[in-house]
Design a protein around this motif. Structure first.
Motif, PDB file in Angstrom:
ATOM      1  N   UNK A   1       0.852  -1.202   0.000  1.00 43.36           N
ATOM      2  CA  UNK A   1       0.000   0.000   0.000  1.00 43.36           C
ATOM      3  C   UNK A   1       0.885   1.249   0.000  1.00 43.36           C
ATOM      4  N   UNK A   2       1.908   1.233   0.840  1.00 43.47           N
ATOM      5  CA  UNK A   2       2.804   2.389   0.956  1.00 43.47           C
ATOM      6  C   UNK A   2       3.525   2.635  -0.378  1.00 43.47           C
ATOM      7  N   UNK A   3       4.019   1.544  -0.996  1.00 44.30           N
ATOM      8  CA  UNK A   3       4.735   1.664  -2.278  1.00 44.30           C
ATOM      9  C   UNK A   3       3.824   2.280  -3.345  1.00 44.30           C
ATOM     10  N   UNK A   4       2.543   1.821  -3.380  1.00 52.19           N
ATOM     11  CA  UNK A   4       1.602   2.394  -4.356  1.00 52.19           C
ATOM     12  C   UNK A   4       1.333   3.859  -4.053  1.00 52.19           C
ATOM     13  N   UNK A   5       1.153   4.145  -2.763  1.00 52.99           N
ATOM     14  CA  UNK A   5       0.829   5.508  -2.340  1.00 52.99           C
ATOM     15  C   UNK A   5       1.933   6.498  -2.749  1.00 52.99           C
ATOM     16  N   UNK A   6       3.175   6.103  -2.560  1.00 48.15           N
ATOM     17  CA  UNK A   6       4.281   7.041  -2.857  1.00 48.15           C
ATOM     18  C   UNK A   6       4.651   7.044  -4.343  1.00 48.15           C
ATOM     19  N   UNK A   7       4.096   6.081  -5.113  1.00 45.21           N
ATOM     20  CA  UNK A   7       4.388   6.048  -6.557  1.00 45.21           C
ATOM     21  C   UNK A   7       5.705   5.375  -6.887  1.00 45.21           C
ATOM     22  N   UNK A   8       6.014   4.293  -6.179  1.00 40.55           N
ATOM     23  CA  UNK A   8       7.309   3.629  -6.379  1.00 40.55           C
ATOM     24  C   UNK A   8       7.451   3.035  -7.784  1.00 40.55           C
ATOM     25  N   UNK A   9       6.350   2.509  -8.335  1.00 42.60           N
ATOM     26  CA  UNK A   9       6.426   1.897  -9.664  1.00 42.60           C
ATOM     27  C   UNK A   9       6.686   2.958 -10.739  1.00 42.60           C
ATOM     28  N   UNK A  10       5.995   4.083 -10.596  1.00 42.28           N
ATOM     29  CA  UNK A  10       6.172   5.179 -11.561  1.00 42.28           C
ATOM     30  C   UNK A  10       7.610   5.693 -11.500  1.00 42.28           C
ATOM     31  N   UNK A  11       8.157   5.753 -10.293  1.00 38.87           N
ATOM     32  CA  UNK A  11       9.539   6.220 -10.114  1.00 38.87           C
ATOM     33  C   UNK A  11      10.511   5.261 -10.793  1.00 38.87           C
ATOM     34  N   UNK A  12      10.257   3.965 -10.625  1.00 34.23           N
ATOM     35  CA  UNK A  12      11.123   2.953 -11.234  1.00 34.23           C
ATOM     36  C   UNK A  12      11.083   3.067 -12.762  1.00 34.23           C
ATOM     37  N   UNK A  13       9.855   3.310 -13.288  1.00 31.88           N
ATOM     38  CA  UNK A  13       9.689   3.426 -14.749  1.00 31.88           C
ATOM     39  C   UNK A  13      10.490   4.632 -15.264  1.00 31.88           C
ATOM     40  N   UNK A  14      10.385   5.739 -14.549  1.00 32.50           N
ATOM     41  CA  UNK A  14      11.135   6.937 -14.984  1.00 32.50           C
ATOM     42  C   UNK A  14      12.636   6.696 -14.918  1.00 32.50           C
ATOM     43  N   UNK A  15      13.081   6.023 -13.864  1.00 26.07           N
ATOM     44  CA  UNK A  15      14.510   5.712 -13.732  1.00 26.07           C
ATOM     45  C   UNK A  15      14.972   4.875 -14.929  1.00 26.07           C
ATOM     46  N   UNK A  16      14.183   3.848 -15.277  1.00 20.69           N
ATOM     47  CA  UNK A  16      14.560   2.957 -16.392  1.00 20.69           C
ATOM     48  C   UNK A  16      14.592   3.736 -17.701  1.00 20.69           C
ATOM     49  N   UNK A  17      13.526   4.532 -17.941  1.00 20.96           N
ATOM     50  CA  UNK A  17      13.428   5.224 -19.235  1.00 20.96           C
ATOM     51  C   UNK A  17      14.432   6.365 -19.363  1.00 20.96           C
ATOM     52  N   UNK A  18      14.669   7.081 -18.265  1.00 22.14           N
ATOM     53  CA  UNK A  18      15.476   8.303 -18.374  1.00 22.14           C
ATOM     54  C   UNK A  18      16.948   8.108 -18.034  1.00 22.14           C
ATOM     55  N   UNK A  19      17.294   6.993 -17.378  1.00 19.46           N
ATOM     56  CA  UNK A  19      18.691   6.829 -16.957  1.00 19.46           C
ATOM     57  C   UNK A  19      19.311   5.502 -17.394  1.00 19.46           C
ATOM     58  N   UNK A  20      18.513   4.437 -17.482  1.00 16.18           N
ATOM     59  CA  UNK A  20      19.107   3.120 -17.793  1.00 16.18           C
ATOM     60  C   UNK A  20      19.278   2.942 -19.307  1.00 16.18           C
ATOM     61  N   UNK A  21      18.247   3.333 -20.064  1.00 15.89           N
ATOM     62  CA  UNK A  21      18.300   3.274 -21.548  1.00 15.89           C
ATOM     63  C   UNK A  21      18.695   1.884 -22.051  1.00 15.89           C
ATOM     64  N   UNK A  22      18.097   0.836 -21.527  1.00 12.68           N
ATOM     65  CA  UNK A  22      18.438  -0.520 -21.998  1.00 12.68           C
ATOM     66  C   UNK A  22      17.829  -0.755 -23.372  1.00 12.68           C
ATOM     67  N   UNK A  23      18.574  -1.483 -24.200  1.00 16.20           N
ATOM     68  CA  UNK A  23      18.104  -1.837 -25.547  1.00 16.20           C
ATOM     69  C   UNK A  23      17.864  -3.346 -25.598  1.00 16.20           C
ATOM     70  N   UNK A  24      16.949  -3.781 -26.471  1.00 19.82           N
ATOM     71  CA  UNK A  24      16.738  -5.228 -26.604  1.00 19.82           C
ATOM     72  C   UNK A  24      18.077  -5.913 -26.902  1.00 19.82           C
ATOM     73  N   UNK A  25      18.313  -7.029 -26.239  1.00 18.77           N
ATOM     74  CA  UNK A  25      19.551  -7.786 -26.476  1.00 18.77           C
ATOM     75  C   UNK A  25      20.699  -7.387 -25.562  1.00 18.77           C
ATOM     76  N   UNK A  26      20.579  -6.268 -24.836  1.00 24.24           N
ATOM     77  CA  UNK A  26      21.651  -5.875 -23.903  1.00 24.24           C
ATOM     78  C   UNK A  26      21.861  -6.952 -22.844  1.00 24.24           C
ATOM     79  N   UNK A  27      23.133  -7.090 -22.426  1.00 34.80           N
ATOM     80  CA  UNK A  27      23.449  -7.997 -21.316  1.00 34.80           C
ATOM     81  C   UNK A  27      23.430  -7.162 -20.041  1.00 34.80           C
ATOM     82  N   UNK A  28      22.521  -7.489 -19.125  1.00 33.40           N
ATOM     83  CA  UNK A  28      22.290  -6.663 -17.931  1.00 33.40           C
ATOM     84  C   UNK A  28      22.593  -7.467 -16.669  1.00 33.40           C
TER      85      UNK A  28
END
Ligand code: SAM
Length: 207
Positions: free
Chosen positions: A20-47
């Motif tokens: 409940x707390x994670x949803x309330x604070x928007x943890x999933x949305x934060x993770x999505x922004x981190x992935x899209x704006x900082x990780x920039x993974x491409x298909x096939x990358x070794x992670x």
């Protein structure tokens, strides 16, 4: 590492309360922004995901070759049950996982782990990442941080984190740049719906 259980941790200890707390604070949305704006993974990358927890990040990555390591056998078991053959999931301490790793990676992730480690462990993590990254590869980390002028509520929350080694930007940079002279630090106050401060490091392996 000795840890204290604060009132906040007690309140959030049932799984439903934590979710409940994670949803309330928007943890999933934060993770999505981190992935899209900082990780920039491409298909096939070794992670390589150091301190992967239950590997929830996989729900937001494209089709990558994923390897996750975590100290917690329970988290790794959950990751295997959830994601099966979408990756390999191993129990391991980031301080001693170098021998277990083979091949090169394009991206190393260290999400929410550096502030759980002491300086020697962080240096070891960066050494391992440098060893296993392909030339042009990057390690990207995210952790809570203390800054001047930070919202008092963010400071209050971060003081109550289980991680006992929350670092400032200059403290983190002095560790990361020993292996990765080409490191960019970004401080963000906007990732969660509540006042909170994250620091993201993007470290490039040049040679
Ligand atoms: C805040 S959680 C983050 C989990 C995951 N990266 C995420 O973003 O959801 C920190 C994780 O680091 C792991 N961890 C802490 N110390 C570790 C160590 N020395 N070696 C490997 N994992 C560790 C914990 O078990 C935990 O899963």
């Amino acid at each position: 590492m000795a840890q204290t259980t604060s009132g906040l941790h007690k309140i959030l200890s049932p799984a439903w309360a934590y979710s409940f707390f994670q949803n309330f604070v928007g943890a999933q949305r934060a993770r999505k922004q981190f992935v899209e704006q900082h990780v920039h993974a491409q298909p096939g990358d070794r992670v390589l995901d150091m301190g992967c927890g239950t590997a929830e990040i996989l729900t937001m990555l494209p089709e990558v070759n994923y390897a996750g390591y975590d100290l917690s056998a329970a988290y790794i078991e959950k990751a295997r049950a959830t994601f099966g053959d979408r990756g390999t999931f191993c129990v391991g301490d980031v301080g001693s996982m170098r021998e277990a790793l083979s091949g090169k990676f394009d991206i190393v992730l260290a999400m929410g782990i550096l502030h759980h480690l002491d300086d020697d462990q962080v240096l070891q993590l960066f050494r391992t990442a440098h060893d296993v990254l392909a030339s042009g590869g990057r390690i990207v980390s995210i952790d809570p941080t203390f800054t001047t002028g930070q919202h008092f509520f963010a400071k209050w929350m971060i003081r109550r984190d289980r991680g006992r080694n929350v670092r400032t930007e200059s403290e983190l940079l002095s560790l990361a740049t020993q292996q990765f002279p080409n490191t960019k630090a970004v401080v963000r106050h906007d990732l969660l719906r509540i006042p909170y401060t994250h620091i993201i490091l993007e470290c490039l392996k040049r040679d």
